[in-house]
Structure formats: structure tokens, C-alpha cells
Design an enzyme around this catalytic site. Structure first.
Site, short mmCIF file in Angstrom:
data_model
loop_
_atom_site.label_atom_id
_atom_site.label_comp_id
_atom_site.label_asym_id
_atom_site.label_seq_id
_atom_site.Cartn_x
_atom_site.Cartn_y
_atom_site.Cartn_z
N TYR A 17 -6.44 1.37 11.87
CA TYR A 17 -6.24 0.05 11.25
C TYR A 17 -7.54 -0.75 11.29
CZ TYR A 17 -3.96 -4.36 10.07
OH TYR A 17 -3.60 -5.53 9.45
N HIS A 21 -9.99 -1.94 8.07
CA HIS A 21 -10.30 -3.36 7.84
C HIS A 21 -11.79 -3.66 8.01
CE1 HIS A 21 -5.99 -3.91 7.65
NE2 HIS A 21 -6.22 -5.12 7.16
N TYR A 40 -9.27 -15.73 7.78
CA TYR A 40 -8.14 -14.81 7.92
C TYR A 40 -8.39 -13.92 9.13
CZ TYR A 40 -4.65 -11.41 6.12
OH TYR A 40 -3.57 -10.57 5.94
N TRP A 75 -4.46 -1.27 -2.13
CA TRP A 75 -4.65 -1.49 -0.69
C TRP A 75 -3.36 -1.20 0.07
CZ3 TRP A 75 -8.53 -1.83 2.61
CH2 TRP A 75 -8.27 -2.30 3.91
N TRP A 76 -2.26 -1.70 -0.45
CA TRP A 76 -0.98 -1.45 0.21
C TRP A 76 -0.70 0.05 0.31
CZ3 TRP A 76 2.59 -5.46 -2.66
CH2 TRP A 76 2.33 -6.74 -2.16
#
Length: 103
Positions: A17, A21, A40, A75-76
């Protein structure tokens, strides 16, 4: 406005993860900025694998509201193997209610 939400990471996927990112696609980064999403941050509770996201938004949309756009859908799909997702590959998210804020 600042919003917060939680998502669920699959067990053992923390490093992947973070890696994904750290290499966030430039076009996705720009899309978020262009739609008023800034500052964010995503935190991980390693005991529960719950991801806690918080973001500042200047528009009416959060990052989770941009799901009709092709780059967000890609992206999802890219993240679906390491997160709990809905049938459309969007991350399962739960909005959180602010109960305290200190400046």
C-alpha cells in the site's frame, strides 16, 4: 472543509500500500488538486488494518466523489487486490464524524 473517512487494508499489505502511494500517478495527483483536494493524509492502524484518511477540500467533492472519472477507476482497479472494495472496485469507505478539533 476537512473530512475524514476509514477504509480497510487486507492483512499483510501495508508495505505494498505504501509503495503504491509513494508512486502515486501524476495524473491522479493533479486531478485531486484540480478538484480542491489538498493536505491529504492516510494513517494505518496496524492492529485492525483500518486506514484513516483525512483531507482538506475546497470544493464540494472529496477524493471519494470522483469515481466516475477514468483515472480514478483505473486507480481503484489497481488497488482492489489489497483493499476491501465494493463491486465497482471503489474502496469500502465509512465517513467519520469530527468530535474534537484543536488549532
Amino acid at each position: 472543509m476537512k473530512i475524514a473517512f476509514k477504509m480497510h487494508l487486507k492483512p499483510g499489505c501495508k508495505d505494498e500500500y505504501r509503495k503504491r502511494h509513494d508512486a502515486l500517478w501524476p495524473e491522479l495527483h493533479q486531478l485531486l488538486k484540480d478538484n480542491g483536494v489538498s493536505d491529504y493524509t492516510i494513517f494505518l492502524d496496524e492492529e485492525t488494518n483500518i486506514l484513516f484518511g483525512v483531507q482538506q477540500q475546497s470544493g464540494s467533492q472529496s477524493s471519494q466523489d470522483l469515481g466516475t472519472l477514468p483515472v480514478v477507476q483505473r486507480w481503484w482497479a489497481f488497488m482492489a487486490d489489497i483493499m476491501e472494495t465494493n463491486p465497482d472496485n471503489s474502496p469500502v469507505t465509512v465517513p467519520l464524524t469530527e468530535v474534537f478539533h484543536m488549532e
